[in-house]
Design a protein around this motif. Sequence first.
Motif: not given
Length: 315
Positions: A167-182, A220-232
Amino acid sequence: MKKIFLYFSVLFSILSCSSNDTEAQTKTEEKYQTKNVVLLVVDGPRISETWEASNKENIPNRVGLLSQGVFISNFRNNGTTNTNPGHSAMCSGVYENIKNNGTELPGFPSVMQQWLKYTGADKTKAWVIASKDKLEVLNNCKLEEWNGKFQPSVDCGVSGNGSGYRADAVTMANTKEVMKKYSPNVMVINLKDVDSYGHANNWNEYVKAIKTTDASIKEIWDYLQSLPAYKDKTTLIVSNDHGRHLDANGGFAEHGDDCAGCRHIEFFGMGPDFKKNTTISTGNYEQIDIASTMAELLGMPKQYMKGKVIKDAFK
């Protein structure tokens, strides 16, 4: 005295050239503010249910986000209008009619492989995260000098190629975890629910999935902007591997031919180097242009890529 003067003159010249070279290199490196690129592929919606719906009622989040980005109204898949060939074209910049079942690798390296070689970065800095297990083939290619080398990390399907879809819900959760961790610099994400409900000939769930993926894009866009590694400093590109048949060609349940419904797909992008509140209707841009545009933003060579940089999207 003259010898001393000559010595210092030569030394000054060398230091000046070195300074100029460093300055030129810095300018090249700072050509774009983008340091990360995320390609989010919404698998298989028909443009008539997204950007060309009468009131765009199924994509309210993208309509709202357009104030921050660019939409290309005539973007096309000019290759094979199936999942694996479509994803491969976006990632490598080359149209190929590869098998659609995950048993055939793309012929050419993806932008992820090429970026990993170019930068020497760890494989955790480039990812393929997909609801469809068969898309794990995007982390490799047939070319001998690339096969099995510079492979991005993968998280596809239930547990890899051959394990089935998830399910896409799993992919979304995994994506955010990968962004946060790596904090990867290059990512390709596949959301499959729209395509799955289309193939099931379930109109209501198909439309519902379009609305859900629209919300996922903003998430995804909002999550990217919430992380210092990605924002702007991150560019998000949203596209499709293919569309679906026009009603005259059999309707939304299938795809795979060259009808306008299958070929007409989306390009929507946001990032520090893209224009804002812009709709582009000229330029004849197409699916293979995505890889070249990602490579341009990342400041890397465009080896093997047949597409062009989508210059109209840039500021």
